[in-house]
Write a protein that holds these residues in place. Structure first.
Motif, PDB file in Angstrom:
ATOM      1  N   GLY A 162       3.544  -7.893  -5.733  1.00 17.58           N
ATOM      2  CA  GLY A 162       3.895  -9.233  -5.265  1.00 17.58           C
ATOM      3  C   GLY A 162       3.081 -10.258  -6.024  1.00 17.58           C
ATOM      4  N   VAL A 163       3.653 -11.419  -6.303  1.00 20.74           N
ATOM      5  CA  VAL A 163       2.996 -12.446  -7.097  1.00 20.74           C
ATOM      6  C   VAL A 163       2.858 -13.715  -6.273  1.00 20.74           C
ATOM      7  CG1 VAL A 163       3.136 -13.886  -9.161  1.00 20.74           C
ATOM      8  CG2 VAL A 163       3.832 -11.499  -9.271  1.00 20.74           C
ATOM      9  N   HIS A 164       1.650 -14.266  -6.232  1.00 24.24           N
ATOM     10  CA  HIS A 164       1.383 -15.538  -5.556  1.00 24.24           C
ATOM     11  C   HIS A 164       0.805 -16.506  -6.577  1.00 24.24           C
ATOM     12  CE1 HIS A 164       2.080 -14.059  -1.428  1.00 24.24           C
ATOM     13  NE2 HIS A 164       1.580 -12.922  -1.886  1.00 24.24           N
ATOM     14  N   LEU A 165       1.496 -17.624  -6.800  1.00 23.71           N
ATOM     15  CA  LEU A 165       1.066 -18.619  -7.770  1.00 23.71           C
ATOM     16  C   LEU A 165       0.137 -19.630  -7.125  1.00 23.71           C
ATOM     17  CD1 LEU A 165       4.432 -19.293  -9.648  1.00 23.71           C
ATOM     18  CD2 LEU A 165       2.604 -17.684 -10.252  1.00 23.71           C
ATOM     19  N   ASP A 166      -0.749 -20.156  -7.945  1.00 25.01           N
ATOM     20  CA  ASP A 166      -1.695 -21.177  -7.474  1.00 25.01           C
ATOM     21  C   ASP A 166      -1.077 -22.558  -7.671  1.00 25.01           C
ATOM     22  OD1 ASP A 166      -3.514 -19.196  -6.929  1.00 25.01           O
ATOM     23  OD2 ASP A 166      -4.487 -19.356  -8.895  1.00 25.01           O
ATOM     24  N   GLY A 167      -0.605 -23.179  -6.607  1.00 27.28           N
ATOM     25  CA  GLY A 167      -0.097 -24.545  -6.673  1.00 27.28           C
ATOM     26  C   GLY A 167       1.246 -24.647  -7.342  1.00 27.28           C
ATOM     27  N   ALA A 168       1.452 -25.754  -8.053  1.00 20.54           N
ATOM     28  CA  ALA A 168       2.742 -26.052  -8.654  1.00 20.54           C
ATOM     29  C   ALA A 168       2.952 -25.225  -9.922  1.00 20.54           C
ATOM     30  CB  ALA A 168       2.828 -27.543  -8.976  1.00 20.54           C
ATOM     31  N   ALA A 169       4.141 -25.382 -10.491  1.00 21.69           N
ATOM     32  CA  ALA A 169       4.491 -24.634 -11.705  1.00 21.69           C
ATOM     33  C   ALA A 169       3.619 -25.079 -12.866  1.00 21.69           C
ATOM     34  CB  ALA A 169       5.966 -24.856 -12.038  1.00 21.69           C
TER      35      ALA A 169
ATOM     36  N   HIS B 291       5.043   3.973 -13.320  1.00 22.62           N
ATOM     37  CA  HIS B 291       4.917   2.571 -13.723  1.00 22.62           C
ATOM     38  C   HIS B 291       5.874   1.677 -12.936  1.00 22.62           C
ATOM     39  CE1 HIS B 291       4.437  -0.911 -16.417  1.00 22.62           C
ATOM     40  NE2 HIS B 291       5.754  -1.048 -16.293  1.00 22.62           N
ATOM     41  N   TYR B 292       7.139   2.039 -12.921  1.00 24.55           N
ATOM     42  CA  TYR B 292       8.121   1.155 -12.285  1.00 24.55           C
ATOM     43  C   TYR B 292       8.048   1.223 -10.763  1.00 24.55           C
ATOM     44  CZ  TYR B 292      10.031  -0.007 -16.819  1.00 24.55           C
ATOM     45  OH  TYR B 292      10.173  -0.486 -18.091  1.00 24.55           O
ATOM     46  N   THR B 293       7.579   2.331 -10.226  1.00 26.85           N
ATOM     47  CA  THR B 293       7.326   2.356  -8.784  1.00 26.85           C
ATOM     48  C   THR B 293       6.156   1.455  -8.441  1.00 26.85           C
ATOM     49  OG1 THR B 293       8.136   4.636  -8.656  1.00 26.85           O
ATOM     50  CG2 THR B 293       6.858   3.829  -6.794  1.00 26.85           C
ATOM     51  N   GLY B 294       5.112   1.491  -9.284  1.00 29.17           N
ATOM     52  CA  GLY B 294       3.978   0.599  -9.073  1.00 29.17           C
ATOM     53  C   GLY B 294       4.366  -0.861  -9.216  1.00 29.17           C
ATOM     54  N   MET B 295       5.260  -1.152 -10.154  1.00 25.36           N
ATOM     55  CA  MET B 295       5.712  -2.534 -10.314  1.00 25.36           C
ATOM     56  C   MET B 295       6.558  -2.980  -9.123  1.00 25.36           C
ATOM     57  SD  MET B 295       4.234  -3.454 -13.040  1.00 25.36           S
ATOM     58  CE  MET B 295       4.999  -5.025 -13.432  1.00 25.36           C
ATOM     59  N   ALA B 296       7.262  -2.028  -8.503  1.00 19.74           N
ATOM     60  CA  ALA B 296       8.038  -2.378  -7.306  1.00 19.74           C
ATOM     61  C   ALA B 296       7.130  -2.742  -6.139  1.00 19.74           C
ATOM     62  CB  ALA B 296       8.946  -1.216  -6.918  1.00 19.74           C
ATOM     63  N   ALA B 297       5.882  -2.252  -6.172  1.00 17.24           N
ATOM     64  CA  ALA B 297       4.927  -2.578  -5.108  1.00 17.24           C
ATOM     65  C   ALA B 297       4.264  -3.930  -5.316  1.00 17.24           C
ATOM     66  CB  ALA B 297       3.848  -1.490  -5.031  1.00 17.24           C
TER      67      ALA B 297
ATOM     68  N   THR C  11       0.814  -1.219   0.000  1.00 17.81           N
ATOM     69  CA  THR C  11       0.000   0.000   0.000  1.00 17.81           C
ATOM     70  C   THR C  11       0.842   1.261   0.000  1.00 17.81           C
ATOM     71  OG1 THR C  11      -1.724  -1.184   1.239  1.00 17.81           O
ATOM     72  CG2 THR C  11      -1.853   1.225   1.193  1.00 17.81           C
ATOM     73  N   LEU C  12       1.904   1.307   0.775  1.00 20.31           N
ATOM     74  CA  LEU C  12       2.742   2.509   0.857  1.00 20.31           C
ATOM     75  C   LEU C  12       3.411   2.796  -0.478  1.00 20.31           C
ATOM     76  CD1 LEU C  12       3.984   4.779   2.500  1.00 20.31           C
ATOM     77  CD2 LEU C  12       5.796   3.188   3.221  1.00 20.31           C
ATOM     78  N   THR C  13       3.940   1.756  -1.118  1.00 23.53           N
ATOM     79  CA  THR C  13       4.608   1.964  -2.406  1.00 23.53           C
ATOM     80  C   THR C  13       3.615   2.394  -3.474  1.00 23.53           C
ATOM     81  OG1 THR C  13       6.155   0.208  -1.775  1.00 23.53           O
ATOM     82  CG2 THR C  13       6.201   0.931  -4.053  1.00 23.53           C
ATOM     83  N   VAL C  14       2.410   1.857  -3.430  1.00 23.14           N
ATOM     84  CA  VAL C  14       1.361   2.290  -4.365  1.00 23.14           C
ATOM     85  C   VAL C  14       1.063   3.776  -4.172  1.00 23.14           C
ATOM     86  CG1 VAL C  14      -1.086   2.059  -4.944  1.00 23.14           C
ATOM     87  CG2 VAL C  14       0.326   0.013  -4.632  1.00 23.14           C
ATOM     88  N   ALA C  15       0.962   4.211  -2.918  1.00 24.06           N
ATOM     89  CA  ALA C  15       0.699   5.629  -2.643  1.00 24.06           C
ATOM     90  C   ALA C  15       1.823   6.506  -3.178  1.00 24.06           C
ATOM     91  CB  ALA C  15       0.529   5.840  -1.136  1.00 24.06           C
ATOM     92  N   VAL C  16       3.066   6.053  -3.030  1.00 24.01           N
ATOM     93  CA  VAL C  16       4.205   6.812  -3.560  1.00 24.01           C
ATOM     94  C   VAL C  16       4.115   6.928  -5.077  1.00 24.01           C
ATOM     95  CG1 VAL C  16       6.711   6.816  -3.849  1.00 24.01           C
ATOM     96  CG2 VAL C  16       5.715   6.243  -1.629  1.00 24.01           C
ATOM     97  N   SER C  17       3.726   5.841  -5.744  1.00 24.54           N
ATOM     98  CA  SER C  17       3.611   5.873  -7.204  1.00 24.54           C
ATOM     99  C   SER C  17       2.541   6.870  -7.657  1.00 24.54           C
ATOM    100  CB  SER C  17       3.294   4.473  -7.735  1.00 24.54           C
ATOM    101  OG  SER C  17       1.972   4.073  -7.393  1.00 24.54           O
ATOM    102  N   VAL C  18       1.450   6.946  -6.925  1.00 25.48           N
ATOM    103  CA  VAL C  18       0.392   7.892  -7.279  1.00 25.48           C
ATOM    104  C   VAL C  18       0.859   9.335  -7.066  1.00 25.48           C
ATOM    105  CG1 VAL C  18      -1.942   8.670  -6.723  1.00 25.48           C
ATOM    106  CG2 VAL C  18      -1.432   6.225  -6.791  1.00 25.48           C
TER     107      VAL C  18
END
Length: 292
Positions: A197-204, A189-195, A144-151
């Protein structure tokens, strides 16, 4: 399962090209905004609409050029087309609101603050709506903090760019404003991308890859063609390039140099028509025969 993200799979190529696209859209849009301040009210909406579409197309194109270098390990990436195109429409509409405020109310004070805020929020909204259209076997989370910085970055830089466009100080000044606008979009854009995180569903689910070229190519061709058309309109309008208002046509009168007439078109004549100027004393003496 935590996913591994690479935002620079092509090195510095995608960030550089994305920044140039943002600058191109910003340059065309801000010059159209400048032009709108120099024309009559009947032409102003057309120039402001063209500027809004150019800025919106530029930042949208920048986003997806940058996303070409974005990959997630162990899962392919796809896009939801309706959401993706909706992000383009949202960018044009919100940027348009900000640009119209500045175009009609001026690039100072409350209008500038309001227009810059809406424009910056349009840049940020386009980014996060575009990210909502990304499809993969997992989900995104954001700090949330990084998103606010990007805005904040988007709002501040967009406000500075609109202020610079409103100064109408020529081509070089407009180039500087477009560089700031490009910085706003890229930095956001790149500040928003720094915020992100990716969570995968199960295995690769297979090898990771960026977006398919068959998906990105049709999406980029349309905005790029529009930017080309807008560039042609800007190039063939000398007042957009020079940033100067139109000059009053020179009035040609017998016996009067044209330059003199053009230089004093805003002054009232000091002599009435048909009345001769009073002679100066030295002129009278020069015409009187000398007494011998």
């Amino acid at each position: 399962m935590q996913g591994t993200v690479d935002g620079f799979s092509y090195g510095a190529v995608t960030p550089l090209v994305a920044y140039l696209m943002a600058c191109l859209g910003g340059a065309l849009g801000l010059r159209c905004t400048t032009r709108s301040l120099l024309v009559t009210h009947s032409w102003r909406p057309a120039w402001l609409a063209l500027g809004s579409a150019a800025i919106g197309s530029g930042i949208w194109t920048m986003h997806f050029v940058a996303m070409m270098g974005f990959t997630i390990a162990d899962t392919p990436i796809h896009y939801d087309k309706p959401i993706t195109y909706a992000s383009l429409g949202l960018a044009i509409v919100m940027v348009g609101v900000g640009v119209f405020i500045v175009g009609y109310r001026g690039a100072t004070g409350i209008p500038l603050f309001t227009g810059g805020t809406i424009t910056g929020l349009g840049v940020a909204s386009m980014h996060y709506l575009g990210m909502a259209g990304v499809r993969f076997h997992g989900r995104f989370t954001y700090n949330t903090l990084t998103v606010a910085v990007s805005v904040v970055i988007a709002v501040v830089a967009a406000t500075a760019a609109l202020w610079a466009a409103g100064q109408v100080r020529g081509f070089l000044w407009s180039v500087g404003a477009s560089l700031v606008m490009g910085l706003a979009v890229s930095g956001m854009h790149y500040t928003g991308m720094a915020a992100l995180g990716v969570h995968l569903d199960g295995a690769a689910h297979g090898g990771g890859s960026g977006p398919e070229a068959s998906v990105l190519a049709p999406m980029l061709i349309g905005p790029l063609a529009f930017l080309l058309l807008a560039g042609v309109l800007v190039i063939f309008d000398p007042f957009v390039i020079m940033g100067r208002p139109q000059r009053t046509p020179v009035e040609h009168k017998p016996g009067v140099p044209a330059a003199a007439v053009a230089a004093h078109t805003d002054r009232r004549p000091t002599l009435h028509e048909g009345r001769q100027p009073a002679r100066r004393p030295e002129d009278h003496r020069s015409r009187t025969p000398q007494n011998r």
